[in-house]
Design an enzyme around this catalytic site. Structure first.
Site, PDB file in Angstrom:
ATOM      1  N   ASP A  94      -1.853  20.450  59.945  1.00  0.00           N
ATOM      2  CA  ASP A  94      -1.736  21.562  59.089  1.00  0.00           C
ATOM      3  C   ASP A  94      -2.765  21.454  57.774  1.00  0.00           C
ATOM      4  OD1 ASP A  94      -0.147  24.369  58.339  1.00  0.00           O
ATOM      5  OD2 ASP A  94      -0.245  23.298  56.323  1.00  0.00           O
ATOM      6  N   GLU A 135      -3.781  22.575  53.844  1.00  0.00           N
ATOM      7  CA  GLU A 135      -3.733  23.701  52.790  1.00  0.00           C
ATOM      8  C   GLU A 135      -5.063  23.705  52.142  1.00  0.00           C
ATOM      9  OE1 GLU A 135      -1.205  25.468  52.237  1.00  0.00           O
ATOM     10  OE2 GLU A 135       0.236  23.875  53.674  1.00  0.00           O
ATOM     11  N   HIS A 138       4.856  25.485  52.741  1.00  0.00           N
ATOM     12  CA  HIS A 138       3.378  25.378  52.834  1.00  0.00           C
ATOM     13  C   HIS A 138       2.678  24.177  51.894  1.00  0.00           C
ATOM     14  CE1 HIS A 138       3.129  29.796  53.382  1.00  0.00           C
ATOM     15  NE2 HIS A 138       4.312  29.802  52.718  1.00  0.00           N
ATOM     16  N   ASP A 191       4.763  21.325  56.841  1.00  0.00           N
ATOM     17  CA  ASP A 191       4.588  22.329  57.722  1.00  0.00           C
ATOM     18  C   ASP A 191       4.155  21.763  59.241  1.00  0.00           C
ATOM     19  OD1 ASP A 191       4.910  24.068  55.921  1.00  0.00           O
ATOM     20  OD2 ASP A 191       2.864  24.971  55.801  1.00  0.00           O
TER      21      ASP A 191
END
Length: 575
Positions: free
Chosen positions: A24, A26, A165, A170
């Site tokens: 994941d 960001e 998030h 995540d």
């Protein structure tokens, strides 16, 4: 029970042996061209076991927009001391090495990593990519789970980690979702990585129908062994026949989203039962499939449209025989041809070399009185129709035809090759190309006929092929048909098995025609098995192909197709 073989049915990589890296990212926004990565989280798993984790903040080199700060909680101050992406990327790629990249909305994450590789001059490793959002849409109905967002799936499955998030949280939540989805698709029959990736491709457009799901129980009694499977309809009719190295896995796949063929989905909806015939090895399964297709002509097999329909070229039974395309394998006929057009093309090519008549009229043995046609004036026919050629004078042409087909002479092929090369030397390239293609097809047809006829003439032979695991696949062939099949596994002496097979093998009596009554497709299948894959002949009577057979011209035909100097007609035809 014989284990499935990769050469027979592509088994794929079992999911329990696949290493997944669930990732994941960001970022500062949604464009991998304009925006940067602010955090990386990844979890490595295999067989349900967690092997390691990787997590780091990343300095994107720019300020983080307020809306992203509000969503993720990652501020510009938090990433100021973090490594830049060019420093963090090698560790991420090393963590990903040899694994399947998994992400929720995988195109987004994979796109950012690929762009980073391009930006910093590192090769993108091109891992297999699995999107859990697409997988969820393939495995779950909309009634069951209307949304496939990560948060909705985490709530649906009750995961211990809830997505927030942040990259590692995540990724951990995605791992749990992935495992739940793998359990679900396991019940649908998906057991390998290849099946899993196929399931997710265009999953939204190819979801398994409700009827497919309801029919899953039909695979329950099918064994995990090589053989043949038969789908049967409500009146016990055979709907479809197929083969596999693992019958259970193959039949089970018909009830998943991986099966996208409309006609097969329709077939599955009609099916009431699946029967199976366990076979010793791939050869036996292939032969049984051919025989079942011929016997049942199942509606949903494309090969059932004209099962066993072949054509032959044979001389007619009259005083002055001519060549005719027929469907019955007469003694001495040329074939088999899979289309009427191919058989007619062979006739036209043969008549350029063998002086048989081209007309279709019946000519009486005595006192023929027709007027000679233009072919006689061109010197291409002896005009037996006008009494200008007797039966005795015509007979050598028929003998030449029979000898050419049987492989007792090949002067006609030499003459045709010479004509092609003369046309090429004269720069008549288009004519040379056409004649070359027809001659290559004729050489192939003659080679096929001579090879298959020699095999079909064998009263008995026994072949043994290595099974790749220290054992042997065994087959008894009589008059071009499979009479018995078995295996001698590693550690088992093969000769006692061979003798038992010969004793109990099916008795096969030779029939009429060039292949002695054997179905052409079966003879072809047996010939390929006996002459490839390291197969050894354990027992046979003298088996040899004719000295003047068309196989002598196989090299010329291959070079002609490739455009080498020896087949320069092909070079000229290609310009």
């Amino acid at each position: 029970m014989t284990a499935p073989q990769l050469s027979f049915d592509e088994l794929g990589t079992p999911l329990r042996e696949v290493t997944f890296v669930v990732l994941d990212l960001e970022t500062t926004g949604g464009s991998h061209q304009r925006d940067g990565i602010t955090e990386v989280g990844a979890v490595k798993v295999r067989g349900g076991e967690r092997l390691g984790e990787l997590a780091t903040l990343v300095d994107p080199g720019t300020g983080i927009p307020p809306n992203i700060v509000a969503l993720t909680g990652i501020t510009t101050a938090m990433v100021r001391a973090a490594p830049r992406m060019e420093a963090a990327l090698p560790s991420v790629l090393e963590f990903l090495s040899g694994a399947v990249l998994v992400a929720h909305n995988a195109p987004f994450d994979a796109g950012f990593l690929r762009s980073a590789c391009e930006r910093y001059g590192l090769p993108w490793p091109k891992p297999p990519v699995l999107c859990t959002a697409r997988l969820a849409r393939a495995a779950l109905t909309r009634d069951e789970c209307p949304s496939v967002r990560l948060g909705a799936l985490a709530r649906h499955f009750g995961t211990r980690t809830r997505p927030d998030h942040r990259a590692l949280s995540d990724a951990r939540a995605t791992v749990e979702v992935l495992h739940h989805l793998l359990e679900r698709i396991g019940n649908l029959g998906v057991q390998s990585l290849e099946e899993l990736l196929a399931l997710t491709r265009e999953a939204s457009a190819h979801r398994p129908t409700q009827r497919q799901r309801q029919q899953r129980h039909l695979a329950a009694a099918v064994p995990s062994a090589p053989g043949v499977y038969l789908f049967r309809g409500p009146r016990e009719e055979v709907l479809y026949v197929g083969t596999s190295g693992d019958l259970h896995r193959r039949v089970r796949s018909y009830f998943t989203a991986g099966e996208r063929r409309r006609r097969i989905r329709d077939m599955v909806a009609l099916a009431e039962r699946v029967d199976s015939v366990v076979c010793a090895h791939a050869l036996e399964a292939g032969v049984r499939e051919l025989r079942l297709l011929a016997a049942h002509k199942p509606k949903y097999n494309r090969r059932s449209r004209n099962p066993g329909r072949v054509w032959w070229v044979a001389p007619t039974e009259e005083a002055f025989p001519r060549l005719s395309v027929v469907t019955s394998p007469k003694e001495g006929a040329l074939g088999p041809f899979t289309s009427h057009r191919a058989a007619e093309s062979a006739v036209h090519t043969l008549l350029d070399a063998v002086p048989l008549r081209r007309c279709t009229q019946r000519i009486p043995a005595r006192a023929p009185s027709a007027t000679p046609c233009m072919l006689h004036e061109l010197g291409r026919c002896g005009a037996p129709c006008a009494g200008l050629q007797s039966r005795e004078e015509y007979a050598p042409a028929v003998t030449r035809w029979r000898d050419l087909v049987a492989g007792r002479r090949d002067a006609e092929l030499a003459a045709l090759v010479g004509e092609v090369e003369v046309l090429a030397d004269q720069e008549r390239y288009e004519e040379a190309a056409g004649d070359r293609d027809r001659l290559v097809a004729l050489i192939g047809a003659l080679t096929r006929r001579q090879s298959l006829a020699e095999l079909a003439a064998q009263p008995e032979l026994v072949g043994a092929r290595p099974d790749g695991r220290g054992g042997w696949e065994l087959a008894v062939v009589r008059y071009g048909q499979l009479a018995a099949a078995d295996v001698a596994r590693r550690g088992v002496r093969p000769m006692p098995v061979v003798e038992a097979m010969r004793t109990g093998a099916q008795t096969i009596l030779p029939g009429p025609g060039p292949l002695h009554g054997a179905p052409p497709e079966e003879v072809r299948l047996l010939y390929r098995w006996l002459t490839s894959g390291g197969t050894r002949l354990v027992y046979c009577e003298p088996w040899a192909e004719p000295a003047y057979g068309a196989a002598r011209w196989g090299g010329w035909a291959a070079r002609a197709r490739e455009g080498t100097e020896a087949g320069r007609a092909a070079v000229h035809a290609l310009g």
